[in-house]
Each structure stands twice: as structure tokens, then as C-alpha cells.
Write an enzyme that holds these catalytic residues in place. Structure first.
Site, PDB file in Angstrom:
ATOM      1  N   HIS A 142      -7.083   7.030  -2.705  1.00 17.82           N
ATOM      2  CA  HIS A 142      -7.753   5.533  -1.897  1.00 17.82           C
ATOM      3  C   HIS A 142      -7.080   5.197  -1.308  1.00 17.82           C
ATOM      4  CE1 HIS A 142      -6.051   2.931  -4.802  1.00 17.82           C
ATOM      5  NE2 HIS A 142      -6.449   2.097  -3.890  1.00 17.82           N
ATOM      6  N   ASP A 143      -5.903   5.560  -1.241  1.00 19.77           N
ATOM      7  CA  ASP A 143      -5.093   5.076   0.240  1.00 19.77           C
ATOM      8  C   ASP A 143      -4.326   5.662   0.597  1.00 19.77           C
ATOM      9  OD1 ASP A 143      -5.678   2.409   0.643  1.00 19.77           O
ATOM     10  OD2 ASP A 143      -5.096   1.183  -0.860  1.00 19.77           O
TER      11      ASP A 143
ATOM     12  N   HIS B 207       0.651  -1.438  -0.575  1.00 16.89           N
ATOM     13  CA  HIS B 207       0.069   0.216  -0.080  1.00 16.89           C
ATOM     14  C   HIS B 207       0.987   1.310  -0.115  1.00 16.89           C
ATOM     15  CE1 HIS B 207      -3.307  -2.813   1.360  1.00 16.89           C
ATOM     16  NE2 HIS B 207      -3.853  -2.221   0.808  1.00 16.89           N
TER      17      HIS B 207
ATOM     18  N   ASP C  15      -9.248  -1.241  -7.999  1.00 16.06           N
ATOM     19  CA  ASP C  15      -8.209  -1.669  -7.246  1.00 16.06           C
ATOM     20  C   ASP C  15      -7.364  -2.625  -6.901  1.00 16.06           C
ATOM     21  OD1 ASP C  15      -7.332  -0.579  -4.194  1.00 16.06           O
ATOM     22  OD2 ASP C  15      -9.011  -1.693  -2.846  1.00 16.06           O
TER      23      ASP C  15
END
Length: 885
Positions: free
Chosen positions: A648-649, A608, A779
Site C-alpha cells: 500500500h505504500d 513510510h 493504516d
């Protein structure tokens, strides 16, 4: 060191009790005062228990392996044999209680179906006419096996001992009838109710070679289970007892456990009926008797065909039931049954075939409950009122009222309130409130649906009513979109992976808080960043020329940008989709914003990090380029999707939501253990963006557009949270795929493709579903990348999960995914499970909409790769031979 002896005096015999390891024979001699003789054993029988002295002296001696002069001498020293004593004193009860045997006599776990039982040490009763080598052989065999052993010399003492201790094995001396009749003793024991689960062994004399062996039938008729040819060898006796324990005793122990099951059935609220394969009734429980009005004795042993049948069942229904159960399949549905009174009642029935002897179906278990309708309630209530002899009136009426209240619109509020004379005002208020609930004008859509189905059920054929019943059961569940996982979840890789991704958290542990930095990283990267997209270094520009291809290698971009690929790819993609023009912001502002966002990704995370963000951005841009996706979304939707993919992360700690909840992190507390990371990503991204006008890409758009854009971004990022995965996929399939499929199968009309995308645009909810599905697929698109990229991503996510497991163990937290232990984990198994449970169905649905043949081919190739490794028991990313190359 010896252990203290255990002393017990029966009413009709003496107890032998082993006192220590030194006292390793039941044949010690001691003398007790107050008028008793020297006896063969550690303790002496006396008519008064209190005449036994509190301290006894024991003679120490070596264990006699076989009969010898000592026994004879001992009998003579007693002045008389056991036979010569008074009848009251002629029994002896001996119990093995050595420290060594007690260590052997441990409990054992026994599995009976789904039940786990504890079997306590075996108890053995030896019934012999007199002490000899054979009785001693069984005594020492019990000692070796760790069994508790009692010895009795007469019928009276044998029965007394058995009724007191309920031994599992009884050994009776059947070698001669001089002192007692062994068969008579066996019959007497069998006459007691407790002997049902006891194994009785007859010791019979050996026959000479020229004699014909006698039949065992007389022994079986007398109640014996086995015979044992006389053999005083301790090993022979031990082998016999151990075989009995693991055979008949273990089986009887399991059968005895059935008492608990039958007790549960007797108190079960559902009616239970068990029949043979020939439909002969074998068992009914009290609930069945109450429901049908029969007594158990009227039903057991009867064929179902002998009982009156309701004429309301169609022939097709009966054929359908028989077809199901004959094939060994479970059948459930609505069925009419006739009570003893002649009334027909509608039941919800589940019939389950049970395999028995010979691997064939030997039983049918039927669970029955009332299918509650007004007619059923009236008939059952009337029947219970008339049936005065059953003694169950109060229970039946209570059951009737419960049944009335199970379906709200089946209950007549006025009639219920009129039946109660106690506290009328309270009852009136309660039921009038229920009536108001039924007539509510503000109803949830699901309530309207259930009411419509209930109304349709009243006049529907049985098969339709049965199907609607199942629909109602499903609709009343809380998790309409969560699938019931099948047998695959028995695989620990799958269950751990699914459990870890589908749960927000397990439980909070006080004192273990996981806190990561709340400080926003607002500094620009130290790498040279171009002023415009045209100022990109040649090596990077050359890579970006291929960014529109699905096979674009993000890891090469990661390498040449020193782990900061998001800014470069972002500038290229945002320029291609006209993001700066839509937001009315300069390219410098957009570049500064990308720098700030990328700086808040953790490069220390193996998975991530900003490379993952760039990869998701690339996939999103690729999907936006597909014709049907492009035609279904507006420019605002495209901009929202690209921004959502980028952020998004952001600030992901490299740990799952479950970890944060278990660790009691500040974020978990802030977001109430719900979508913790996804909520944090969006909140932080908007905080970073609006903190300084230098990188506020939203500063020039009007308030309404900003709110719409912000809402779309938040919705997409929250859609990446895995607990809602199946809900999003199923909604997409039902609202997008299925209507499109029905249009495609209908006669083709000119411009039908355009008409389809126009219809989607006309429904904002459908556009939302498409955007959610798009970012979800982007994703987790790793399994659909070319094999080398797929393998690299698999290694990175595995390493991140390994690191989490290491930290959980280090901090004493619950291990969310125990199978992700770096020393034991099979990466191919984890990838197979992930693809099976999350990827395949979702990408099948997305491919049906967006048409993605290249991705689906990669997915098939990658799955084959992981399966090959798994079949070869390889736990790593590649075969060892490939690693060497």
C-alpha cells in the site's frame, strides 16, 4: 534639510503652512509684495492667489514655548490686529505640514466586527477669536500627535474649511463672546449633514475656587460634545485630543463605516428586516419593500404585531420560532407572510438574534426569500403587475422569472415561452430542451431522489416541508461526505494537519519539480532470507511466535531484521492465511515477491518504510482474525487485503500528495494531481509483480480470478487516500453499523449473528465497504497501539513532516503544513488533533463491527497521555523527566 512648504489660499483666509523641522512654529513673519501687509504666518492672505510669489524667504528662529513679546511685536508690526483687518481678510487657516508630523500621521488598522478598516490621519479645525497661548497649545498638540490642523478666525472661514476638509475634531473658543458667538458657530456646523460624525470641543474659562462650576447642558444643547477647561499646556491639549481620538473619534469612525454595510444591504437580493428586542421594525431594505409591497416609511417604527398576519401559519410554528429566538438561537424555516395587497406568500426565513447593549439580545435580523412554488409565483407576478406606483415593475417581473426557474419542476415551460415575443424559435428550442430534461429516462439516482422529495413537498405540512427543504439544500452540495469542521479548525495544528491530509494539492509552481527515482529496485535484499518459513533464525522466530497478538512489537522485529521486517512477517502471515495455496504459487515465489516489494520501500524514510508496511500487514491480519470480519469476507477478500496491506505504500518518497502536486512532480502530472501516491503504489506493485515470473505470484491463477483480485487490491489501496476519508467512514456507518444496530435492538432470534454476516456476504458492496474500512484502520492504527509503540510512531511521522517542511522552505514551495516546523511544533497537539478528527469516529465504527476492546483501551490511554503533555505545555513526545530516565 527642510521639506518644501505646502501652500493653499482659501477664499476667505490665509493658510499657515509649516515648511520644515526648523520652522517649528506657526509664527514666522514674512512680507509679500503687491500691496499686502506683514502677516502672522508663513503665507499671506491675498485676494488674488497668483499674487503670492513662487519663492518665499523665511526667517529662522527658535520655537517659542509660550507667549512673549515677540507675538505682541509681530501683531504691532502688522499695523493691525487680526480683528482690525477687513472682514474679507480676517480669517486664517493654518495647516501643520512638517516632516516630523508627517512621519507620525500614519494610517491605522481598525477592526469593526469582521470588517478591517483603514483610518487615515486625524484632521483638527481650531476656531479661535484671536491667536493666543491656548490656540498655540492646541496647534503644537496637533503637531505632536501627527494630526493635520487648520485654524480659522471667523464663522465664514470655519464653515468653508469644514465643508472642504470634513475634520473629525473641531475646537471652538468659548471663553468670551467679544468677537464671535461660539454656540452659534457650533449650531451652524451641526446644521450641515457632514457634522454627524464630528466631535466638537468647547474651550471654556476656568472658574475660581469660590465659584460654582457651570452646567454642561447648554453646551450639549448647542451641539458640543465635550468641554475643555482653559489650559495652554501643550501636554494637556495633547492628552485631550488623543483621548478624543481613541474615544469618540474612533467610535464615530466605526459608525461611518456602517454606510458601506447599509449600501450592501440596499443592493442585496434577499429581503432584510431588522427589529428591536420588542419586535419594533428598525430597518428594511429595498428588496423587502419589493417583496412585501410596503414603503419603508410605512414600516419603520411599527411593531410586527401591527402588521396583518397570514392565517396559514400554525400556532405551533409561531411558538417554535419564539422559543428559538428568545433563547438566542437562530431559527430558519418556511413561513407565510401577508403582503400589503392581502396575498399570502410562502417565504424561507432565517431569524438571527443579535446581542447588543448590556450583553442582551437587542435586535433580530431576518433574511427572507421566496419559497418558490407555482402559487407564490402567480401571486407575486400578479401583485407586481397591479402595483404601478412602485416603479419596480421590471425588476419584480425579472425576480419572478428567476424564482420560477429556481426549481425546475415548478416552471411551466409553455407559459414561459408564450410570454416572450422576441426570437420565438430560439426560446422555443431552449424551453423544449428543458422539457426534455425533465422527462429524461436516464436519470442519476440523486436526481430521482430530489424529484421524489420535491413531489412530496407539495402537499406536506409546513414542518415537513421545512425539513425537506433542508434535505434538498444538503443534497445539492457537491461534497456530501465532507464534514463542515467546527471551531476546532481554528487551532493551527488541526487546520494544518487536516488541510495537509485532506487535500491532494494546492497549486503548481513552474520550475520547481520534485522527481524521485523511477527505477524499480528488483534486486534481492543482501540479508540472509530463509528458503522456507521454517528456516527463520531463532531470534526472529521467537518474536514471530507472538505475531497474532495486537501488542506485537514491530520495532523489535525491525531491529533484528536490520530494517527489513516485511519479508519475515509476510511469510508467517501469508502461511497462516493460506495465500500460497490460494494463488497456486510456491513459497519460493512468494518469498521472492516479498523481497522485491520490500526492496522498493525507502529505508531512509522515518515513517513510510517497510516497517510501516509490516505494521499495517500485522493489523490487517489481526482484523481478519476477528469473528465478524472473518464471517463477512471470502478467502479471495482475505488474500486481497493482505497483498494490499503489503504494497500500500511501496516506493513512498516520504512526502505528501500536496507536496508532489506543488512541486510539479512527474507522478503528479501523470495522475492529474488526484490520489497521486496511492495510484503510484498500486501501479508500481503490479509492474514489479508481473515483470519476472520468478516473483509473479499471480502467474498461476485464471484470468477472471486475477481481475477480481486485482480490482479488490487496487480499491483497498486507493481507500487509504485521505481526501475520501469521511466518505468511506460515513458509508460504512450508514450501510453496515446502522443496519446491524437495528437488528441488534430488535427481538433476538436464534442464529441472528450468522444471519447478519450472511446478509453482508450477499451484498458485494458491503464487503467492499468492510475491506476499505479495514485497511484504513490498519493504516492509521498507531494511536491504538500500546503507548510505547504509539509514541515511537508519533515521533517518526512528525520527523517526516518536519523534513517535508524543511524541503518546502528550501525549494521555495508552498508550506503545506506550516505548523510542522521542527523548532515550534507541539507533537502532543498534532496527535490530539489527528485523533479527534480522524481516529475516534472511525475506530468507534470499526469497533462496533469487529469488537476491539483492547484497541479502544489503548486509544483512550494514549489520548490521555497526549492531553497530559499538552496541558503541561510540553511539546515533545515525553516529559523531560521521562526522557532523562
Amino acid at each position: 534639510m527642510g521639506c518644501a512648504p505646502s501652500i493653499h489660499v482659501s477664499h476667505s483666509g490665509v493658510i499657515y503652512c509649516r515648511d520644515s523641522e526648523e520652522s517649528n512654529s506657526p509664527h514666522q513673519t514674512t512680507t509679500i509684495s503687491q500691496g499686502t501687509a506683514t502677516l502672522h504666518g508663513l503665507f499671506v492672505k491675498t485676494d488674488a492667489a497668483d499674487s503670492i510669489p513662487s519663492v518665499l524667504a523665511y526667517q529662522s528662529r527658535q520655537p517659542p514655548p509660550s507667549a512673549g513679546p515677540r507675538r505682541k511685536e509681530r501683531r504691532e508690526s502688522g499695523g493691525a490686529s487680526a480683528r482690525s483687518r477687513t472682514p474679507h481678510c480676517c480669517s486664517v487657516e493654518a495647516e501643520t505640514q512638517t516632516s516630523s508630523s508627517s512621519s507620525k500621521a500614519s494610517t491605522a488598522e481598525v477592526q469593526v466586527g469582521p470588517m478591517r478598516l483603514t483610518q487615515y490621519p486625524i484632521q483638527v479645525l481650531l476656531i479661535f477669536a484671536e491667536e493666543d497661548n491656548q490656540s498655540n497649545g492646541f496647534w503644537w498638540a496637533c503637531d505632536r500627535a501627527g494630526y493635520r490642523c487648520n485654524v480659522a478666525w471667523t464663522l465664514e472661514s470655519a464653515l468653508e474649511c469644514f465643508l472642504d476638509k470634513h475634520q473629525e475634531i473641531i475646537v471652538i473658543d468659548h471663553r468670551n463672546s467679544k468677537y464671535f458667538d461660539a454656540e452659534d458657530i457650533c449650531r451652524s456646523i451641526r446644521a450641515t449633514e457632514l457634522s454627524e460624525h464630528t466631535v466638537i470641543l468647547a474651550v471654556v474659562p476656568r472658574t475660581s475656587a469660590d465659584q460654582e462650576e457651570t452646567s454642561v447642558l447648554p453646551l450639549l444643547d448647542a451641539g458640543f460634545d465635550r468641554q475643555f477647561l482653559e489650559n495652554s499646556s501643550v501636554t494637556a491639549c495633547y492628552n485631550e485630543l488623543v483621548q478624543i481620538e481613541h474615544g469618540e473619534v474612533r467610535s464615530q469612525f466605526k459608525l461611518r463605516a456602517c454606510n458601506a454595510v447599509f449600501t450592501a444591504l440596499d443592493h442585496c437580493q434577499e429581503a432584510v428586516e431588522i427589529t428591536s428586542e420588542d419586535h419594533v421594525i428598525q430597518y428594511v431594505n429595498p428588496a423587502f419593500e419589493r417583496m412585501m409591497g410596503y414603503c419603508k416609511g410605512e414600516l419603520i417604527g411599527k411593531e410586527l404585531t401591527e402588521l396583518p398576519k397570514s392565517e396559514k401559519n400554525s400556532a405551533d410554528l409561531l411558538d417554535n420560532i419564539n422559543t428559538f429566538i428568545k433563547k438566542g438561537k437562530e431559527w430558519q424555516g418556511v413561513y407565510y407572510a401577508r403582503r400589503k395587497s392581502g396575498d399570502s406568500i410562502q417565504q424561507h426565513v432565517k431569524i438571527t438574534p443579535v446581542v447588543g447593549q448590556g450583553g442582551k439580545i437587542r435586535h433580530f435580523v431576518s433574511l427572507k426569500r421566496l419559497h418558490c412554488t407555482n402559487e407564490n409565483n402567480k401571486q407575486l407576478y400578479k401583485s407586481h403587475r397591479e402595483d404601478k406606483n412602485t416603479g419596480d415593475n421590471s425588476q419584480s417581473e425579472s425576480s419572478s422569472y428567476k424564482c420560477k426557474n429556481r426549481r425546475k419542476d415548478s416552471a411551466d415551460v409553455k407559459s414561459i415561452t408564450s410570454q416572450s415575443s422576441d426570437a420565438p424559435s430560439l426560446q422555443t428550442r431552449r424551453y423544449s430542451s428543458m422539457a426534455r430534461i425533465h422527462s429524461m429516462t436516464i436519470e442519476a439516482p440523486i436526481t430521482k431522489v430530489i424529484n421524489i422529495i420535491n413531489a412530496a413537498q407539495e402537499n406536506s405540512p409546513i414542518t415537513v416541508a421545512e425539513a425537506l427543504d433542508r434535505v434538498l439544500e444538503i443534497l445539492r452540495t457537491t461534497e456530501l461526505y465532507s464534514p463542515q469542521l467546527g471551531t476546532k479548525d481554528e487551532d493551527p495544528h488541526t487546520s494544518d494537519l487536516v488541510g495537509g491530509l485532506m487535500n491532494d494539492g494546492l497549486r503548481r509552481l513552474s520550475g520547481n519539480e520534485y522527481v524521485f527515482s523511477k527505477n524499480m529496485n528488483l534486486s534481492h535484499t543482501h540479508l540472509p532470507v530463509p528458503n522456507t518459513i521454517n528456516d527463520v533464525p531463532p531470534c526472529i522466530a521467537q518474536l514471530l511466535d507472538n505475531e497474532e497478538s495486537w501488542d506485537f512489537n514491530i520495532f523489535e522485529l525491525e531491529a533484528v531484521t536490520n530494517k527489513r521486517p516485511l519479508v519475515y512477517l509476510g511469510l508467517k502471515v501469508f502461511a497462516r492465511f493460506g495465500v500460497s495455496e490460494f494463488l497456486n504459487c510456491s513459497e519460493a515465489t512468494l518469498r521472492a515477491w516479498l523481497q522485491v516489494i520490500e526492496a522498493n520501500y525507502h529505508s531512509s524514510n522515518s515513517y513510510h518504510n517497510s516497517t510501516h508496511a509490516a505494521d499495517v500487514l500485522h493489523a490487517t491480519a489481526f482484523f481478519l482474525g476477528k469473528e465478524r470480519v472473518k464471517g463477512s469476507l471470502d478467502h479471495l477478500d482475505e488474500v486481497a487485503a493482505l497483498i494490499a496491506a503489503t504494497i500500500h505504500d511501496v516506493d513512498h518518497p516520504g512526502r505528501t500528495n500536496s507536496f508532489l502536486c506543488n512541486a510539479g512532480s512527474e507522478l503528479a502530472v501523470l495522475y492529474n494531481d488526484t490520489a497521486v501516491l496511492e495510484s503510484h503504489h498500486t501501479a508500481l506493485a503490479f509492474q514489479l509483480t508481473t515483470k519476472d515470473s520468478k516473483y509473479n505470484i499471480f502467474k498461476n491463477i485464471d484470468r477472471n480470478r486475477y481481475r477480481t483480485l486485482r480490482q479488490a487490491i487496487i480499491d483497498m489501496v486507493l481507500a487509504t487516500e485521505m481526501t475520501k476519508h469521511f466518505e468511506h467512514v460515513n458509508k460504512f456507518v450508514n450501510s453496515i453499523n446502522k443496519p446491524m444496530a437495528s437488528e441488534e435492538t430488535s427481538p433476538r432470534r436464534e442464529g441472528s449473528e450468522t444471519e447478519c454476516t450472511t446478509n453482508i456476504k450477499n451484498f458485494p458492496d458491503n464487503q467492499t465497504l468492510i475491506k476499505r474500512m479495514m485497511i484504513k484502520c490498519a493504516d492509521v492504527a498507531n494511536p491504538c497501539r500500546p503507548l510505547e509503540l504509539c509514541i515511537e510512531w508519533a515521533g517518526r511521522i512528525s520527523e517526516e513532516y518536519f523534513a517535508q517542511t524543511d524541503e518546502e522552505k528550501r525549494q521555495g514551495l508552498p508550506v503545506v503544513m506550516p505548523v510542522f516546523d521542527r523548532n515550534t511544533c507541539s507533537i502532543p497537539k498534532s496527535q490530539i488533533s489527528f485523533i479527534d478528527y480522524f481516529i475516534t469516529d472511525m475506530f468507534d465504527a470499526w469497533d462496533a463491527f469487529a469488537h476491539l476492546p483492547v484497541l479502544m483501551q489503548h486509544l483512550a490511554n494514549n489520548y490521555k497521555h497526549w492531553k497530559t503533555l499538552d496541558d503541561l505545555k510540553c511539546k515533545s513526545l515525553r516529559l523531560p523527566s521521562e526522557n532523562n530516565n
